[in-house]
Design an enzyme around this catalytic site. Structure first.
Site, PDB file in Angstrom:
ATOM      1  N   GLY A   1       0.780  -1.394  -0.104  1.00  0.00           N
ATOM      2  CA  GLY A   1       0.038  -0.096   0.136  1.00  0.00           C
ATOM      3  C   GLY A   1       0.762   1.251  -0.135  1.00  0.00           C
ATOM      4  N   CYS A   2       0.223   2.505  -0.329  1.00  0.00           N
ATOM      5  CA  CYS A   2       1.059   3.653  -0.410  1.00  0.00           C
ATOM      6  C   CYS A   2       1.537   4.051   0.835  1.00  0.00           C
ATOM      7  CB  CYS A   2      -0.037   4.555  -1.340  1.00  0.00           C
ATOM      8  SG  CYS A   2      -1.470   4.983  -0.472  1.00  0.00           S
ATOM      9  N   PHE A   3       0.588   4.180   1.873  1.00  0.00           N
ATOM     10  CA  PHE A   3       1.138   4.828   3.307  1.00  0.00           C
ATOM     11  C   PHE A   3       1.769   3.544   3.828  1.00  0.00           C
ATOM     12  CE2 PHE A   3      -2.681   7.653   4.242  1.00  0.00           C
ATOM     13  CZ  PHE A   3      -1.904   8.773   4.507  1.00  0.00           C
ATOM     14  N   ALA A   4       1.577   2.496   3.414  1.00  0.00           N
ATOM     15  CA  ALA A   4       2.812   1.412   3.993  1.00  0.00           C
ATOM     16  C   ALA A   4       4.020   1.490   3.456  1.00  0.00           C
ATOM     17  CB  ALA A   4       2.080  -0.047   4.005  1.00  0.00           C
TER      18      ALA A   4
ATOM     19  N   ALA B   1       5.590   4.229   2.427  1.00  0.00           N
ATOM     20  CA  ALA B   1       6.318   5.172   2.825  1.00  0.00           C
ATOM     21  C   ALA B   1       6.831   5.246   4.499  1.00  0.00           C
ATOM     22  CB  ALA B   1       5.295   6.562   2.870  1.00  0.00           C
TER      23      ALA B   1
END
Length: 327
Positions: A135-138, A140
């Site tokens: 995932g994107c937040f994951a 970063a």
């Protein structure tokens, strides 16, 4: 011979970015882009930035006479597709959704999905047939914390992160309209975000004791911009700032897209690129880790192409030498 690729569900933001990357990739031939709602329409009718780049149209159907199949459909759709279709074992799968990211979901019949964060699992990705794109937040958050986990230095972590409106997908909702987003921010899914599970599993992969040492307490924010994620993670740390930088620079010495800087980071450094840039600050006994990415590229389609490159023995950077939108 070029890699023959297909896309399931190519009408959304991540689908558009993936198409843009694949039609410009020197080693890829894009065989089809499937979309039930746009079948027969030119790709550039939905993704206007592709006008002049391709005359290809969305396909109503799909086939498996390809080398790699990307899933850009909604969460849950890839699992249904894999279960409903007899996909040849020779076809590699890359799911940009969240269907196979957790260990409990990674095995689907004869297929086992590897978690596709190259900075963590590069060797496994290179020999994998199936990838669960992070995932994107994951992405970063993990890239900001992995060096500390490798050194068994993680304890309780407090993380805030703000994301652009494209992170909510292309379908309109009450909080994705311009009139709501403009000049506005909002916290959401406080301490309950769906990416926390995959983040915790990856950190425990490097630091098993993190299960007892604490947790990632994450508060995400909706931002009034379109692309990018800015993460700040704070935790107790006895390292001096110079020692912490040495730890991070050593961990990411061979990383193709993750870079450590001693200057203040900002979103425009990474938007429209596949980079993650990390900066550290030390205040008292607290270490603050800032990490920035483009949510649609390193947080989704760019990382998917990076994984494809590794799976087919190509240089990680092939087709991903993108310049950030600095101005």
């Amino acid at each position: 011979m070029k890699i023959s690729a297909g896309i399931i569900g190519g009408a959304g933001y991540t689908g558009g970015e993936l198409i843009r990357l694949l039609i410009n990739h020197p080693q890829v031939e894009l065989s089809f882009v499937q979309s039930g709602s746009n079948a027969g329409n030119p790709l550039h009718q939905v993704h206007a930035d592709l006008l002049g780049d391709t005359e290809q149209t969305f396909a109503a159907t799909y086939h498996f006479d390809i080398d790699v199949l990307f899933f850009c459909a909604g969460h849950g759709e890839a699992k249904k597709f894999v279960q409903a279709n007899d996909i040849p074992a020779t076809v590699k799968l890359i799911d940009i959704g969240n269907d196979f990211r957790l260990h409990s979901d990674a095995v689907q019949g004869e297929r086992t999905f590897i978690y596709g964060l190259p900075e963590l699992n590069k060797e496994q990705i290179a020999t994998a047939q199936n990838i669960a794109n992070p995932g994107c937040f994951a992405t970063a958050i993990q890239l900001g914390l992995l060096p500390l986990a490798k050194a068994s230095l993680l304890t309780e972590v407090y993380t805030t992160g703000i994301t652009g409106s494209t992170g909510a997908g292309q379908s309109l909702s009450a909080t994705s309209h311009f009139s709501w987003r403009a000049n506005n921010i909002q916290a959401y899914k406080t301490l309950t975000h769906q990416h926390l599970g995959e983040i915790t599993e990856s950190l425990q992969q490097l630091q098993p004791s993190f299960a007892d040492a604490g947790a990632v307490n994450f508060v995400p924010w909706r931002g009034d911009f379109t692309r990018g994620i800015f993460i700040s993670s704070t935790l107790p740390c006895d390292l001096e700032l110079a020692e912490a930088y040495a730890l991070y620079e050593s961990f990411y010495a061979g990383a193709a897209f993750t870079h450590v800087t001693r200057s203040a980071v900002f979103l425009k450094q990474v938007v429209n690129s596949n980079k993650c840039i990390i900066q550290l600050e030390k205040i008292g006994n607290k270490l603050v880790v800032h990490s920035v990415i483009d949510n649609l590229l390193k947080g989704a389609s760019g990382q998917a192409v990076q994984n494809m490159n590794l799976m087919f023995g190509l240089d990680e950077k092939t087709g991903l030498q993108l310049k950030a939108n600095y101005l």
